[in-house]
Design an enzyme around this catalytic site. Structure first.
Site, short mmCIF file in Angstrom:
data_model
loop_
_atom_site.label_atom_id
_atom_site.label_comp_id
_atom_site.label_asym_id
_atom_site.label_seq_id
_atom_site.Cartn_x
_atom_site.Cartn_y
_atom_site.Cartn_z
N ASP A 12 1.82 5.74 -4.03
CA ASP A 12 1.75 7.16 -3.77
C ASP A 12 0.97 7.33 -2.58
O ASP A 12 0.07 8.46 -2.12
CB ASP A 12 1.77 8.18 -4.30
N GLU A 13 0.84 5.97 -1.53
CA GLU A 13 -0.21 5.74 -0.36
C GLU A 13 0.60 6.56 0.83
O GLU A 13 -0.47 7.16 1.79
CB GLU A 13 -0.27 4.28 -0.05
N LYS A 15 3.28 5.30 1.60
CA LYS A 15 4.74 4.03 2.58
C LYS A 15 6.26 4.69 2.80
O LYS A 15 6.32 4.09 4.35
CB LYS A 15 5.08 3.23 1.40
N GLY A 39 9.04 6.93 -5.56
CA GLY A 39 9.32 8.37 -5.21
C GLY A 39 8.46 7.85 -3.87
O GLY A 39 7.39 8.52 -3.63
N HIS A 40 9.01 8.31 -2.90
CA HIS A 40 8.91 7.95 -1.29
C HIS A 40 8.73 9.62 -0.24
O HIS A 40 10.73 10.09 -0.37
CB HIS A 40 9.52 6.79 -0.87
N THR A 41 7.83 10.38 -0.32
CA THR A 41 8.36 11.07 0.67
C THR A 41 8.26 11.51 1.63
O THR A 41 7.84 10.77 2.70
CB THR A 41 6.93 12.37 0.36
N ARG A 143 16.53 -13.38 -18.89
CA ARG A 143 18.48 -13.88 -18.54
C ARG A 143 18.90 -13.42 -19.40
O ARG A 143 20.49 -14.26 -19.36
CB ARG A 143 17.83 -15.41 -19.19
N GLN A 223 5.19 1.20 -5.39
CA GLN A 223 4.05 1.41 -5.79
C GLN A 223 3.05 0.39 -4.89
O GLN A 223 3.28 0.89 -3.56
CB GLN A 223 4.34 0.33 -7.40
N THR A 299 7.23 12.21 -11.11
CA THR A 299 7.74 12.46 -12.15
C THR A 299 6.58 14.10 -12.64
O THR A 299 6.70 15.14 -13.57
CB THR A 299 6.61 11.66 -13.44
N PRO A 302 0.09 15.59 -12.44
CA PRO A 302 -0.69 15.45 -10.83
C PRO A 302 -1.77 13.98 -11.03
O PRO A 302 -1.84 13.44 -12.25
CB PRO A 302 -2.40 16.38 -12.35
N ARG A 303 -2.07 13.53 -9.93
CA ARG A 303 -2.70 12.03 -9.62
C ARG A 303 -3.85 12.75 -10.21
O ARG A 303 -4.75 13.35 -9.33
CB ARG A 303 -2.19 11.76 -8.69
N LEU A 330 -5.81 11.19 6.24
CA LEU A 330 -7.52 11.48 6.39
C LEU A 330 -8.12 13.32 6.48
O LEU A 330 -8.66 13.88 5.86
CB LEU A 330 -7.66 11.28 7.93
N GLY A 413 -1.04 14.49 8.55
CA GLY A 413 -0.91 15.86 7.86
C GLY A 413 0.54 14.87 7.40
O GLY A 413 1.17 13.91 7.99
P1 GDP Z 1 4.82 6.53 -1.17
O1 GDP Z 1 5.12 6.42 -2.33
O2 GDP Z 1 3.76 5.51 -0.64
O3 GDP Z 1 5.86 6.97 -0.18
O4 GDP Z 1 4.11 7.88 -0.97
P2 GDP Z 1 4.38 9.72 -1.37
O5 GDP Z 1 4.87 10.09 -0.89
O6 GDP Z 1 4.64 9.61 -3.01
O7 GDP Z 1 2.91 10.45 -2.08
C1 GDP Z 1 2.52 10.69 -0.71
C2 GDP Z 1 2.36 12.08 0.19
O8 GDP Z 1 0.78 11.80 -0.26
C3 GDP Z 1 3.30 12.87 -0.27
O9 GDP Z 1 3.60 14.50 -0.71
C4 GDP Z 1 3.44 12.78 1.50
O10 GDP Z 1 4.23 14.11 2.04
C5 GDP Z 1 1.99 12.60 1.33
N1 GDP Z 1 1.18 12.35 2.70
C6 GDP Z 1 1.79 11.08 3.36
N2 GDP Z 1 0.83 10.84 3.85
C7 GDP Z 1 -0.04 11.99 4.27
C8 GDP Z 1 -0.70 12.87 5.36
O11 GDP Z 1 -1.31 11.83 6.32
N3 GDP Z 1 -1.57 13.79 5.30
C9 GDP Z 1 -1.23 14.27 4.27
N4 GDP Z 1 -1.46 15.57 4.26
N5 GDP Z 1 0.26 13.84 3.20
C10 GDP Z 1 0.95 12.59 3.64
P1 IMO Z 2 6.14 4.28 -5.31
O1 IMO Z 2 6.93 3.55 -4.26
C1 IMO Z 2 2.63 5.40 -8.40
C2 IMO Z 2 3.64 3.15 -12.10
C3 IMO Z 2 3.48 4.16 -13.23
C4 IMO Z 2 2.63 3.90 -14.60
C5 IMO Z 2 2.53 2.36 -14.00
C6 IMO Z 2 4.18 1.73 -14.35
O2 IMO Z 2 5.54 6.01 -4.95
O3 IMO Z 2 4.47 4.54 -4.81
P2 IMO Z 2 6.77 1.88 -14.37
O4 IMO Z 2 7.82 3.25 -14.45
O5 IMO Z 2 6.93 1.21 -13.33
O6 IMO Z 2 6.91 0.83 -15.84
O7 IMO Z 2 5.07 2.70 -13.98
O8 IMO Z 2 3.21 2.80 -12.59
N1 IMO Z 2 4.07 3.48 -10.67
C7 IMO Z 2 4.12 4.29 -9.78
N2 IMO Z 2 2.18 5.00 -9.50
N3 IMO Z 2 3.89 5.05 -6.97
C8 IMO Z 2 5.14 4.53 -7.70
O9 IMO Z 2 5.65 4.31 -6.67
C9 IMO Z 2 4.85 3.85 -9.25
N4 IMO Z 2 5.44 3.54 -9.71
C10 IMO Z 2 5.08 3.51 -11.02
O10 IMO Z 2 2.74 5.72 -12.75
O11 IMO Z 2 1.26 3.67 -14.20
MG MG Z 3 5.50 7.93 -4.23
#
Ligand code: GDP
Ligand code: IMO
Ligand code: MG
Length: 423
Positions: A12-13, A15, A39-41, A143, A223, A299, A302-303, A330, A413
């Protein structure tokens, strides 16, 4: 230029946002591992898209998106996701989305086995996304999994699924969970498979052809490094290699095809699910949740939030060979007067600059912090790196020094346009 985008923390960085931003100058976007646990937003042109199995390049026209061989693919989930994204006005045609015939299939019983395993772990549970990721990768390594190509032979698949369902039912009934009828499972999976069939192909020669034609390839990691099965906070990890190497084994493109690795991290740290989190900070979590931020895209959980941890980032930059950092969110720190950066861990009186392997050492790791002044101003309207407040640039510079990797992008943002290029 072929570039891997990889997560440096616990997922959830941001990406998806960085992949989407870089897709404009790419030709092919490929996922190499994970499944719909991701889950990529992406927020673009005022619309929010959440992608689980579809590569984030899908939002652009005239780009090829590939679900590579290393991905575990839930056909039912993918069909639902395609329908949802199509309802948002994005066409998903067979020339735009290719699915590897070597990708392992997530069956409904894998998801239920995931839940059963979590239930049996009690307070030691991993906190998985319950998308069947662990059980599907276990079958692959054991396998006894089925790949997309196997589904072309319905008789063979029926035999295999019948056996696997009866094995799964034994476990599930012990836990009082839903058991399955093989015939129903086969019917459901084949309904989805028929929708996906035009997209399924041998993706490896397609990717090689693009590479040889000097097309730009983007590898979308899912991940993050601390969830990697080898480098993460084992056993609180996912079941694949989420680090840069997974992009090669998961797509069939060799290391020699890669020129750059962009490591994505937040300006602070978050983690969802169980496991160690040395810099976790309750007030920072409450503050960010109060802003409506940091709820999981898959899911909705809350993180947990905490201060920037450069012990993790330093290690992640090493094992991924990061050539450029993308620091997102940032703006989440805009209001804080004083910021903490964890530079090392103290474990039993000894300073560690890299994370330990021993699971009990994680519990005793005390973060050693350095304080930096906040900028206490709104960065979300900044349209260039130069326009950021001096304290924000100092914070980013320190982050980069502590990780020994150069800054490449900064996110201020969630919108596609809120990405700054570092000169
Ligand atoms: P991913 O799984 O690495 O693609 O990240 P997620 O989408 O799960 O979570 C990242 C969250 O941060 C999402 O709600 C994005 O919309 C949000 N986001 C990404 N970059 C930024 C940023 O620079 N600022 C803010 N405010 N939100 C961001
Ligand atoms: P993105 O690509 C954050 C976490 C789960 C759990 C562990 C194992 O959006 O960054 P799993 O269902 O893979 O067996 O769960 O990994 N997890 C993530 N946490 N972002 C994800 O993906 C994740 N995918 C799995 O919360 O701790
Ligand atoms: Mg994510």
């Amino acid at each position: 230029m072929n570039t891997i985008i990889t997560g440096l923390q616990w997922g959830d960085e941001g990406k998806g946002k960085i992949v989407d931003y870089l897709t404009e100058s790419a030709d092919v976007v490929v996922r190499g591992q994970g499944g719909n646990n991701a889950g990529h937003t992406v927020i673009a042109n005022g619309t929010k898209y959440v992608l689980h199995l579809l590569p984030s390049g899908i939002l652009w026209d005239n780009k090829i998106n590939v679900i590579g061989n290393g991905v575990v693919c839930d056909p039912i989930g993918l069909v639902e996701e395609i329908a949802r994204i199509e309802s948002q006005g994005i066409a998903i045609t067979p020339d735009k989305l290719l699915i590897s015939d070597r990708s392992h299939v997530v069956f409904p019983f894998h998801k239920e086995l995931d839940a059963a395993r979590e239930a049996s772990l009690g307070d030691q549970k991993i906190g998985t996304t319950k998308r069947g990721i662990g059980p599907t990768y276990s079958d692959k390594i054991n396998r006894c999994g089925l790949r997309m190509a196997d589904l072309l032979d319905r008789e063979f698949t029926t035999q295999q699924v019948t056996r696997r369902v009866s094995e799964a039912n034994e476990v599930l009934s012990r836990h009082g969970l839903t058991t399955f009828q093989a015939a129903e499972v086969i019917e459901q999976v084949y309904t989805a498979f028929e929708r996906l069939r035009p997209h399924i192909t041998n993706t490896i020669p397609v990717l090689h052809k693009a590479w040889k034609a000097n097309k730009n390839l983007l590898f979308e990691g899912a991940q993050g490094t601390l969830l990697d099965i080898d480098y993460g906070t084992y056993p609180f990890v996912t079941s694949s290699n989420t680090t840069a190497g997974g992009s090669c084994t998961g797509t069939g493109l060799p290391p020699t095809a890669i020129q750059a690795v962009i490591g994505v991290c937040k300006a602070y740290t978050t983690r969802v699910g169980s496991g160690p989190f040395p810099t976790g900070d309750e007030p920072l979590s409450e503050y960010l949740h109060g802003l409506g931020r940091e709820f999981g895209a898959t899911t909705g959980r809350p993180r947990g939030c905490g201060w920037l941890d450069t012990v993790l980032l330093r290690f992640a930059c090493m094992v991924n060979g990061v050539t450029g950092l993308a620091v997102t969110n940032l703006d989440g720190l805009d209001a804080y007067a004083t910021l903490q950066i964890c530079t090392s861990y103290e474990i039993d009186g000894v300073i560690h600059e890299l994370p330990p392997a021993d699971r009990s050492a994680w519990e005793r790791a005390k973060p050693v912090y350095e304080s930096l002044p906040g900028w206490q101003s709104d960065t979300t309207a900044c349209t260039s790196y130069e326009a950021l407040p001096a304290q924000a640039k100092a914070y980013l510079k320190r982050l980069s020094e502590l990780c020994d990797a150069p800054l490449a992008f900064v996110g201020v943002g969630p919108d596609r346009i809120q990405t700054l290029v570092v000169p």
